[in-house]
Design an enzyme around this catalytic site. Sequence first.
Site, PDB file in Angstrom:
ATOM      1  CD  GLU A   9      38.259  33.177  40.170  1.00  0.00           C
ATOM      2  OE1 GLU A   9      39.127  32.365  40.533  1.00  0.00           O
ATOM      3  OE2 GLU A   9      38.850  34.402  39.849  1.00  0.00           O
ATOM      4  CD  GLU A  14      41.153  34.464  44.171  1.00  0.00           C
ATOM      5  OE1 GLU A  14      42.235  34.493  44.031  1.00  0.00           O
ATOM      6  OE2 GLU A  14      39.906  33.728  43.794  1.00  0.00           O
TER       7      GLU A  14
HETATM    8  O1  AHR Z   1      40.739  30.872  38.165  1.00  0.00           O
HETATM    9  C1  AHR Z   1      42.122  30.393  38.355  1.00  0.00           C
HETATM   10  C2  AHR Z   1      42.623  31.391  39.357  1.00  0.00           C
HETATM   11  O2  AHR Z   1      41.855  30.942  40.802  1.00  0.00           O
HETATM   12  C3  AHR Z   1      42.176  32.965  39.358  1.00  0.00           C
HETATM   13  O3  AHR Z   1      42.899  33.494  38.378  1.00  0.00           O
HETATM   14  C4  AHR Z   1      42.106  33.294  40.682  1.00  0.00           C
HETATM   15  O4  AHR Z   1      41.321  34.722  40.564  1.00  0.00           O
HETATM   16  C5  AHR Z   1      41.726  32.367  41.555  1.00  0.00           C
HETATM   17  O5  AHR Z   1      42.498  32.108  42.547  1.00  0.00           O
END
Ligand code: AHR
Length: 504
Positions: free
Chosen positions: A296, A177
């Site tokens: 994610e 990210e």
């Molecule tokens: O999964 C929780 C967080 O969400 C992670 O650390 C990040 O990559 C995302 O913003």
Amino acid sequence: MSKLITKAKMIVDKDFVISEVDPRIYGSFIEHLGRAVYGGLYEPDHPSADGDGFRQDVIDLVKELQVPIIRYPGGNMVSAYNWEDGVGPREERPDRLELAWRVIETNEIGTNEFMDWTRKVGSEAMMAVNLGTRGIDAARNLLEYTNHPGGTYWSELRKEHGYKDPHNIKTWCLGNEMDGPWQVGHKTAYEYGRLANETGKAMRLVDPSIELVSCGSSNSDMPTFPSWEAETLEHTYDVADYISLHQYYGNHDNDTANYLAQSLEMDHFIHTVIATCDYIKAKKRSKKQMMLSFDEWNVWFHSNEQDKKIEPWSVAPPQLEDVYTFEDALLVGSLLNTMLKHSDRVKMACMAQLVNVIAPIMTENGGGAWKQTIFYPYYYTSVYGRGVTLNPVINSPKYDSKDFTDVPYLDASVVYNEANEEVVIFATNRHLEDTLRVDIDVRSFADYDTIEHVVLENDDPKAINTFQNQQVQPHNNGESFFEDDNLVGILPKMSWNMIRLKKQ
Ligand code: AHR
């Protein structure tokens, strides 16, 4: 069962192939965050702990899910992580301020222990490198440590640490990210694109067999989405095999009908990223197809307020411990359907995360481990959704909600497992009041019969599971039958279903 009946139709045909499902679409994620590692994976004093201090009860639940790949060690955490802190003799490992989540990281668990654990659960690792505070050097050294057979500084150090054989980690994320201003070492698209490309090039020189994931946007609401994708891919298109997508969903307005439609947003997100990748492909006159790693995804909103109360600089506090409801499980089922329907481009995906932190598996420190509501659609789709995806032609009545129009009540995906001679239909009825009768034309599967119809249903969209009380559990008494050569599936109101057919 509700009395009102809404009707839908569907065609399932062997020839309507979308793609082979890459099993890594059922991946997950473990970050050094909250109680994911300490108290989740690892708790040496726990009654079920094995010789390495890992909780056997958690290992058993992860194995049940058949998770093919697990992303590690972050997440936001990786952007200020020194991987060297987590290898070598435990007593020499430093306690550090972990900046992403403002906790103390004890480094008791690091790369080698995580790889030991992945072997116990039968998964492979998707390893992320720090492109926040670090860069090419730390990444290529870590890769030499994990993958090089021996005879060099870092590979010999691994051997000294007790790991004679290389871990041979195949999949690597180039940072996490990096478009997010909250990220330690946040970068502009230009800065990231250049760094990711140069890091990827060096890593490929160390081990040409690896696959690389370039960072896409943190979510589709980022002001720089999708220009971030376009600009970074200008740099990383040749070196990367995948671009990442991240998105979390939530019922912030407490509007169930609107919430259950959020998989349409995921669909739109995937379409946009594919279009952007293909634009760069055309611009570069490239023959290469960029694949997507949705590494994610999940529901995340229940714990937001609670997390604001956590005092900084403690060890493994209960962060991001969402307690999932029945309606969350319904959305998770539809999110899985959405990715399956894009299995020609979405080759990897990680439910974020796996244990305690926005997770399907919860534990009590010193106590039990249990299945959250979302465990169930994830479990069934992972175990039975292997084979090729077929494009279901769906004709369903639709509804409008606050943020969406034309939301089909019926949401479904279909997987054909030729080796097992099985066809599996995953179907959600989004209707809050009506049963949905689905007439399914299974034409090319005439000699198939239903062997199982699993249903996840509950009258209360807010029903939850705890260790003591598993209110949300599937049953195997779904109603489906053949009528005039059609398969008829009766989907209760607000339900997730798996109908499994087998050749007779
Ligand atoms: O999964 C929780 C967080 O969400 C992670 O650390 C990040 O990559 C995302 O913003």
